[in-house]
Design a protein around this motif. Structure first.
Motif, short mmCIF file in Angstrom:
data_model
loop_
_atom_site.label_atom_id
_atom_site.label_comp_id
_atom_site.label_asym_id
_atom_site.label_seq_id
_atom_site.Cartn_x
_atom_site.Cartn_y
_atom_site.Cartn_z
N LEU A 1 1.50 -0.99 0.08
CA LEU A 1 0.21 0.17 0.27
C LEU A 1 0.83 0.96 -0.14
N GLY A 2 2.54 1.10 0.59
CA GLY A 2 2.83 2.78 0.79
C GLY A 2 2.63 3.60 1.41
N ILE A 3 1.23 3.63 2.56
CA ILE A 3 1.18 4.35 3.06
C ILE A 3 1.53 4.11 5.05
N PHE A 4 2.50 5.46 4.97
CA PHE A 4 2.53 5.57 6.22
C PHE A 4 2.31 6.42 6.90
N PRO A 5 1.77 6.43 8.40
CA PRO A 5 1.99 7.73 9.35
C PRO A 5 2.02 8.64 9.08
N LEU A 6 1.39 9.95 9.06
CA LEU A 6 2.07 11.17 9.18
C LEU A 6 3.02 11.41 10.18
N GLU A 7 2.50 10.73 11.91
CA GLU A 7 3.36 11.56 12.46
C GLU A 7 4.84 11.21 12.56
N ALA A 8 5.09 10.23 11.44
CA ALA A 8 6.55 9.33 11.35
C ALA A 8 7.24 10.44 10.79
N ILE A 9 6.42 11.01 9.45
CA ILE A 9 6.62 11.99 8.39
C ILE A 9 8.56 12.63 9.45
N ARG A 10 7.84 13.38 10.22
CA ARG A 10 9.13 14.38 10.61
C ARG A 10 10.60 14.34 10.60
#
Ligand SMILES: C[S@@+](CC[C@H](N)C(=O)[O-])C[C@H]1O[C@@H](n2cnc3c(N)ncnc32)[C@H](O)[C@@H]1O
Length: 286
Positions: free
Chosen positions: A160-169
């Motif tokens: 899916l290639g979907i990761f939690p936004l909170e990890a993006i930083r």
């Protein structure tokens, strides 16, 4: 009088504890019933994970868990999530990806097409990181990535290639330290609490079920990245996995391992040379 030296004391071999016996029997039962082979994983971390699973399932002993696992495949499916440690992050250990960019990619450019094996890819963060790096270095369009794992739920997430936004930083900081050339936000669209990565990054990625403990080599590759997987294996299983990588790699192919992993003291130590020791990058010699 007899002056011959006293015989050396016989080493005391401690019998395994009941808990260790139960643990071994559980792994044997899993292997016989489901063909997942955890028998050669390191004892201490395996024990921690099984004890954690016991607490989650609210079961009193490993033997009771074994009984449940044998009778209910859904319980085994849940246990698999605890046993496999599906933990990852994008551009994990940025120095590894920087060294890849600077020292491995220029040599991969000399091949007409490149095949890469990400073994133990978990939920896909390592694969997407690699795909971004290869795209920036003009190599993605000539590359095929085989991304394998034993955990079907992790592979499904990876696709899916979907990761939690909170990890993006954190991922953005890693990406920059790994020599990223663009704005990291170019690669994903944010919606609610998730970041969906550009699906074109994975156009030539094959996600597949493959076990380093029981399966054999499936393709010739020029680069194998297997990070934070061997750390859970005992010496015998590490050698098995390294044997697969050695067999898969073409002449002078590259191998990348995790920060706490090494080929030193393995059966393959003299079949690779060190390319970048701190970053755990090796190159096949023979
Ligand atoms: C800690 S994660 C590492 C993920 C990623 N490589 C990274 O470094 O971020 C370990 C992964 O190894 C996988 N794994 C464990 N045993 C395996 C085996 N026998 N064959 C293939 N993968 C395995 C687990 O399912 C898990 O996804």
């Amino acid at each position: 009088m007899n002056h011959s030296p006293a015989p050396p004391p016989t080493p005391q071999i401690q019998p395994p504890s009941d808990g260790d016996i139960e643990l071994r029997l559980l792994m044997e039962a899993i292997y016989l019933k489901y063909s997942y082979d955890f028998r050669n994983y390191t004892g201490a971390s395996q024990k921690r994970r099984v004890l954690y699973a016991l607490a989650q399932f609210k079961l009193p002993s490993i033997s009771v868990l074994q009984d449940r696992v044998l009778r209910d495949s859904a319980v085994f499916g849940q246990l698999l999530q605890y046993l496999t440690i599906p933990v990852s992050e994008m551009f994990r250990d940025p120095a590894y990806f920087l060294a890849l960019r600077q020292q491995v990619v220029p040599l991969l450019h000399t091949y007409p097409t490149v095949k890469i094996w990400v073994a133990g890819c978990s939920t896909g963060e390592e694969v997407f990181s690699l795909a971004i790096l290869l795209r920036e270095e003009g190599l993605l369009e000539r590359s095929r990535i085989y991304a394998t794992d034993i955990n079907p739920a992790s592979l499904e997430k990876a696709r899916l290639g979907i990761f939690p936004l909170e990890a993006i930083r954190n991922y953005t900081a890693n990406y920059q330290r790994a020599g990223g050339r663009q704005a990291f936000s170019d690669y994903y669209t944010a919606a609610y609490d998730a970041a969906r990565f550009d699906p074109s990054l994975c156009r030539d990625v094959v996600f597949a079920d493959h076990s380093l403990a029981t399966d054999s080599v499936f393709a010739e590759t020029q680069f194998v990245s297997c990070r934070n997987v061997l750390i859970y294996f005992n010496r015998e299983l590490q050698d098995r996995a390294l044997g697969l990588f050695h067999e898969s790699l073409s002449h002078r192919g590259f191998l990348g391992l995790g920060a706490k992993e090494s080929i030193d003291f393995s059966a393959y130590a003299d079949r690779f040379e060190v390319l970048a020791r701190p970053e755990r990058l090796f190159r096949k010699t023979s």
